[in-house]
Write a protein that holds these residues in place. Structure first.
Motif, PDB file in Angstrom:
ATOM      1  N   GLY A  12       8.542 -11.776  12.954  1.00  0.00           N
ATOM      2  CA  GLY A  12       8.062 -10.829  12.000  1.00  0.00           C
ATOM      3  C   GLY A  12       8.738  -9.396  11.934  1.00  0.00           C
ATOM      4  N   LEU A  13       9.487  -9.044  13.091  1.00  0.00           N
ATOM      5  CA  LEU A  13      10.460  -7.818  13.109  1.00  0.00           C
ATOM      6  C   LEU A  13      11.744  -8.372  12.377  1.00  0.00           C
ATOM      7  N   LYS A  17       0.957  -1.019  -0.113  1.00  0.00           N
ATOM      8  CA  LYS A  17      -0.016  -0.090  -0.063  1.00  0.00           C
ATOM      9  C   LYS A  17       0.780   1.158  -0.005  1.00  0.00           C
ATOM     10  N   ASP A  18       0.587   2.178  -0.961  1.00  0.00           N
ATOM     11  CA  ASP A  18       1.592   3.185  -1.042  1.00  0.00           C
ATOM     12  C   ASP A  18       2.897   3.297  -0.969  1.00  0.00           C
ATOM     13  N   ASN A  19       3.147   2.059  -1.901  1.00  0.00           N
ATOM     14  CA  ASN A  19       4.709   1.832  -2.129  1.00  0.00           C
ATOM     15  C   ASN A  19       5.495   1.303  -0.711  1.00  0.00           C
ATOM     16  N   ILE A  20       4.707   0.783   0.174  1.00  0.00           N
ATOM     17  CA  ILE A  20       5.203  -0.007   1.170  1.00  0.00           C
ATOM     18  C   ILE A  20       4.551  -1.232   1.468  1.00  0.00           C
ATOM     19  N   THR A  21       5.650  -1.974   1.884  1.00  0.00           N
ATOM     20  CA  THR A  21       5.383  -3.569   1.668  1.00  0.00           C
ATOM     21  C   THR A  21       4.861  -3.714   3.346  1.00  0.00           C
ATOM     22  N   ASN A  77      11.029   0.538   3.945  1.00  0.00           N
ATOM     23  CA  ASN A  77       9.935   0.288   2.884  1.00  0.00           C
ATOM     24  C   ASN A  77       9.032  -0.799   3.213  1.00  0.00           C
ATOM     25  N   LYS A  78       9.379  -1.223   4.565  1.00  0.00           N
ATOM     26  CA  LYS A  78       8.725  -2.566   4.896  1.00  0.00           C
ATOM     27  C   LYS A  78       8.039  -2.153   6.519  1.00  0.00           C
ATOM     28  N   LYS A  79       6.787  -2.561   6.826  1.00  0.00           N
ATOM     29  CA  LYS A  79       6.268  -2.350   7.933  1.00  0.00           C
ATOM     30  C   LYS A  79       5.615  -3.549   8.395  1.00  0.00           C
ATOM     31  N   ALA A 100       8.073   0.084  12.470  1.00  0.00           N
ATOM     32  CA  ALA A 100       8.871   0.550  11.224  1.00  0.00           C
ATOM     33  C   ALA A 100      10.045   0.553  11.831  1.00  0.00           C
ATOM     34  N   TYR A 101      11.075   0.202  10.843  1.00  0.00           N
ATOM     35  CA  TYR A 101      12.294   0.285  10.992  1.00  0.00           C
ATOM     36  C   TYR A 101      13.060   1.586  11.246  1.00  0.00           C
ATOM     37  N   LYS A 102      13.633   1.963  11.961  1.00  0.00           N
ATOM     38  CA  LYS A 102      14.136   3.270  12.040  1.00  0.00           C
ATOM     39  C   LYS A 102      15.575   3.297  11.144  1.00  0.00           C
TER      40      LYS A 102
END
Length: 114
Positions: free
Chosen positions: A49-50, A24-28, A57-59, A96-98
């Motif tokens: 999962g983390l 969604k919106d270029n985020i996986t 670009n991943k959450k 979200a990854y910092k």
């Protein structure tokens, strides 16, 4: 949370629930639901999962029956998280990854104290 039509089931190592992936919106996004699971499954699945969220670009979205308060101190140097309380009492946590974090997470430390 209803998964979008483009969500596909994926395999993530060392998990006990199904994981799904969608864009969604270029985020996986990776998504899993441990709202019906007891300790230690939410922690085990969250850490697995983390481990797969290794760029900005991943959450990861976790649905759980309560806040995983034991998880946050283990990951807060590497991951940001947003909490959304759902009407039925569950919570959605989006991780979200910092981008600029040099810290590391011990993903094998997936034990919960309760």
């Amino acid at each position: 949370m209803l998964l979008p039509n483009n969500a596909t089931k994926i395999q993530i190592e060392n998990t006990t629930v199904d994981f799904y992936e969608f864009e969604k919106d270029n985020i996986t996004y990776l998504y899993f639901d441990t709202s019906l699971c007891g300790v230690p499954e939410p922690m085990i699945n969250a850490m697995a999962g983390l481990k797969a969220i290794n760029d900005t670009n991943k959450k990861l979205i976790m649905k759980n029956h309560q806040l995983p308060n034991g998880l946050f101190p283990k990951i807060d140097k590497v991951f940001d998280f947003e909490i959304q309380r759902l009407e039925e009492g569950d919570v959605l946590i989006t991780f979200a990854y910092k981008k600029d974090s040099l810290a590391e997470v011990d993903f094998s430390n997936n034990k919960c104290l309760g």
